[in-house]
Design a protein around this motif. Structure first.
Motif, mmCIF file in Angstrom:
data_model
loop_
_atom_site.group_PDB
_atom_site.id
_atom_site.type_symbol
_atom_site.label_atom_id
_atom_site.label_comp_id
_atom_site.label_asym_id
_atom_site.label_seq_id
_atom_site.Cartn_x
_atom_site.Cartn_y
_atom_site.Cartn_z
ATOM 1 N N VAL A 1 0.836 -1.201 0.000
ATOM 2 C CA VAL A 1 0.000 0.000 0.000
ATOM 3 C C VAL A 1 0.871 1.251 0.000
ATOM 4 O O VAL A 1 0.573 2.219 -0.693
ATOM 5 C CB VAL A 1 -0.957 0.008 1.219
ATOM 6 N N ILE A 2 1.955 1.251 0.790
ATOM 7 C CA ILE A 2 2.824 2.422 0.873
ATOM 8 C C ILE A 2 4.262 2.051 0.531
ATOM 9 O O ILE A 2 4.682 0.906 0.692
ATOM 10 C CB ILE A 2 2.787 3.090 2.270
ATOM 11 N N LEU A 3 4.983 3.057 0.050
ATOM 12 C CA LEU A 3 6.426 2.968 -0.162
ATOM 13 C C LEU A 3 7.073 3.988 0.763
ATOM 14 O O LEU A 3 6.515 5.063 1.007
ATOM 15 C CB LEU A 3 6.782 3.278 -1.613
ATOM 16 N N LEU A 4 8.254 3.653 1.250
ATOM 17 C CA LEU A 4 8.947 4.484 2.226
ATOM 18 C C LEU A 4 10.284 4.949 1.667
ATOM 19 O O LEU A 4 10.913 4.222 0.892
ATOM 20 C CB LEU A 4 9.189 3.677 3.501
ATOM 21 N N ALA A 5 10.737 6.127 2.087
ATOM 22 C CA ALA A 5 12.066 6.610 1.741
ATOM 23 C C ALA A 5 12.728 7.122 3.019
ATOM 24 O O ALA A 5 12.123 7.881 3.781
ATOM 25 C CB ALA A 5 11.998 7.721 0.703
ATOM 26 N N PHE A 6 13.951 6.670 3.224
ATOM 27 C CA PHE A 6 14.738 7.066 4.393
ATOM 28 C C PHE A 6 15.972 7.825 3.916
ATOM 29 O O PHE A 6 16.612 7.438 2.940
ATOM 30 C CB PHE A 6 15.205 5.830 5.174
ATOM 31 N N VAL B 1 6.580 9.039 2.840
ATOM 32 C CA VAL B 1 5.660 7.913 2.735
ATOM 33 C C VAL B 1 4.774 8.232 1.541
ATOM 34 O O VAL B 1 4.230 9.324 1.435
ATOM 35 C CB VAL B 1 4.790 7.742 4.001
ATOM 36 N N GLY B 2 4.666 7.289 0.612
ATOM 37 C CA GLY B 2 3.866 7.526 -0.582
ATOM 38 C C GLY B 2 3.021 6.326 -0.945
ATOM 39 O O GLY B 2 3.289 5.200 -0.514
ATOM 40 N N THR B 3 1.989 6.574 -1.753
ATOM 41 C CA THR B 3 1.106 5.505 -2.188
ATOM 42 C C THR B 3 0.575 5.780 -3.586
ATOM 43 O O THR B 3 0.405 6.935 -3.982
ATOM 44 C CB THR B 3 -0.080 5.322 -1.218
ATOM 45 N N ALA B 4 0.295 4.714 -4.301
ATOM 46 C CA ALA B 4 -0.357 4.787 -5.611
ATOM 47 C C ALA B 4 -1.717 4.109 -5.527
ATOM 48 O O ALA B 4 -2.292 3.735 -6.538
ATOM 49 C CB ALA B 4 0.517 4.135 -6.678
ATOM 50 N N THR B 5 -2.240 3.915 -4.314
ATOM 51 C CA THR B 5 -3.521 3.243 -4.114
ATOM 52 C C THR B 5 -4.502 4.147 -3.368
ATOM 53 O O THR B 5 -4.122 5.150 -2.779
ATOM 54 C CB THR B 5 -3.360 1.944 -3.299
ATOM 55 N N ARG C 1 5.985 20.497 6.548
ATOM 56 C CA ARG C 1 5.718 19.257 5.805
ATOM 57 C C ARG C 1 4.687 19.509 4.715
ATOM 58 O O ARG C 1 3.993 20.527 4.727
ATOM 59 C CB ARG C 1 5.238 18.168 6.756
ATOM 60 N N VAL C 2 4.615 18.556 3.788
ATOM 61 C CA VAL C 2 3.684 18.715 2.672
ATOM 62 C C VAL C 2 2.958 17.414 2.352
ATOM 63 O O VAL C 2 3.435 16.322 2.654
ATOM 64 C CB VAL C 2 4.405 19.194 1.391
ATOM 65 N N GLU C 3 1.796 17.574 1.748
ATOM 66 C CA GLU C 3 1.104 16.514 1.036
ATOM 67 C C GLU C 3 1.308 16.872 -0.434
ATOM 68 O O GLU C 3 1.069 18.017 -0.822
ATOM 69 C CB GLU C 3 -0.395 16.510 1.335
ATOM 70 N N GLY D 1 -1.921 10.221 -9.603
ATOM 71 C CA GLY D 1 -1.426 8.856 -9.682
ATOM 72 C C GLY D 1 -0.600 8.466 -8.471
ATOM 73 O O GLY D 1 -0.394 7.287 -8.207
ATOM 74 N N TYR D 2 -0.094 9.453 -7.739
ATOM 75 C CA TYR D 2 0.738 9.168 -6.578
ATOM 76 C C TYR D 2 0.517 10.248 -5.531
ATOM 77 O O TYR D 2 0.428 11.437 -5.851
ATOM 78 C CB TYR D 2 2.212 9.117 -6.982
ATOM 79 N N PHE D 3 0.427 9.838 -4.273
ATOM 80 C CA PHE D 3 0.200 10.736 -3.138
ATOM 81 C C PHE D 3 1.318 10.470 -2.149
ATOM 82 O O PHE D 3 1.530 9.341 -1.728
ATOM 83 C CB PHE D 3 -1.181 10.436 -2.551
ATOM 84 N N GLN D 4 2.073 11.515 -1.795
ATOM 85 C CA GLN D 4 3.182 11.346 -0.869
ATOM 86 C C GLN D 4 3.203 12.460 0.156
ATOM 87 O O GLN D 4 2.696 13.553 -0.083
ATOM 88 C CB GLN D 4 4.503 11.279 -1.633
ATOM 89 N N VAL D 5 3.793 12.147 1.305
ATOM 90 C CA VAL D 5 3.895 13.101 2.402
ATOM 91 C C VAL D 5 5.304 13.085 2.961
ATOM 92 O O VAL D 5 6.032 12.098 2.823
ATOM 93 C CB VAL D 5 2.887 12.779 3.533
ATOM 94 N N GLY D 6 5.675 14.186 3.605
ATOM 95 C CA GLY D 6 6.969 14.269 4.269
ATOM 96 C C GLY D 6 7.428 15.712 4.360
ATOM 97 O O GLY D 6 6.684 16.637 4.005
ATOM 98 N N PRO D 7 8.655 15.916 4.816
ATOM 99 C CA PRO D 7 9.194 17.269 4.923
ATOM 100 C C PRO D 7 9.272 17.928 3.541
ATOM 101 O O PRO D 7 9.654 17.284 2.562
ATOM 102 C CB PRO D 7 10.599 17.069 5.496
ATOM 103 N N ALA D 8 8.938 19.205 3.476
ATOM 104 C CA ALA D 8 8.978 19.936 2.208
ATOM 105 C C ALA D 8 10.379 19.926 1.608
ATOM 106 O O ALA D 8 10.533 19.814 0.389
ATOM 107 C CB ALA D 8 8.510 21.378 2.416
ATOM 108 N N ASN D 9 11.411 19.985 2.474
ATOM 109 C CA ASN D 9 12.779 20.027 1.945
ATOM 110 C C ASN D 9 13.202 18.714 1.303
ATOM 111 O O ASN D 9 14.258 18.641 0.687
ATOM 112 C CB ASN D 9 13.783 20.477 3.011
#
Length: 188
Positions: A91-96, A104-108, A154-156, A168-176
């Motif tokens: 459901v989600i993909l993560l980036a560290f 954290v992002g999703t295409a669902t 942070r942003v959506e 097609g893709y929704f992601q969240v996290g720090p704006a930078n």
């Protein structure tokens, strides 16, 4: 409430009475050897804070030790991409970055944002949902558009779909990290 929203809600409710919902057993989503989760439901909300245990700022090492990371793949610029386990798997993909969760992002759909926005919506529908809180933006190259909602630092970010109009893709996290990567592309 706008007429379009009322019609959409009515259509969804009517469809829900015609099409039976099927839900996989909760035990199927649990790690091997774990007790079944009573009352488990599919994840519903992705916010600028993250999703479930996948909170922005969480450590990759801690999530891995807790059995919350399924796979990892090194990216460029010290970024590590990862997959979630449990009900968030697939459901989600993560980036560290530097070992901390920055995206954290999703295409669902679900999950949805706290305001109710999700993958599959048009940018016009996002404008109806967010009003003045969001805006349509373009990347620095001018070849892609997205809908951006700022929440503090942070942003959506809702980006386009490669073969049809809309999100097609929704992601969240720090704006930078999230916004910067959209506007400028990745560093390498």
């Amino acid at each position: 409430m706008k007429r379009q929203s009322i019609l959409l809600t009515s259509a969804v409710l009517a469809l829900g009475t015609l099409v039976p919902a099927t839900v996989a057993p909760a035990a199927a989503a649990a790690p091997v050897g774990a007790a079944p989760t009573v009352g488990h439901s599919h994840p519903q909300v992705l916010s600028v804070g993250g999703a479930g245990v996948y909170r922005i700022g969480a450590g990759l090492a801690a999530l891995t030790a807790a059995g919350r990371i399924d796979w990892t793949a090194p990216g460029c610029g010290g970024v590590v991409h990862a997959g979630a386990t449990g009900s968030w798997a697939g459901v989600i993909l993560l980036a560290f970055r530097d070992g901390l969760l920055v995206e954290v992002g999703t295409a669902t759909a679900p999950p949805r944002s706290p305001a109710g926005a999700a993958v599959g919506m048009s940018f016009a529908e996002l404008e109806d949902v967010y009003g003045r809180r969001g805006s349509l933006i373009r990347n620095d190259a001018g070849d892609a558009e997205a809908y951006l909602v700022r929440v503090g630092s942070r942003v959506e970010l809702f980006t386009g779909h490669p073969i049809r109009p809309g999100v097609g893709y929704f992601q969240v996290g720090p704006a930078n990290f999230v916004e910067r990567n959209f506007r400028q592309g990745t560093a390498c």
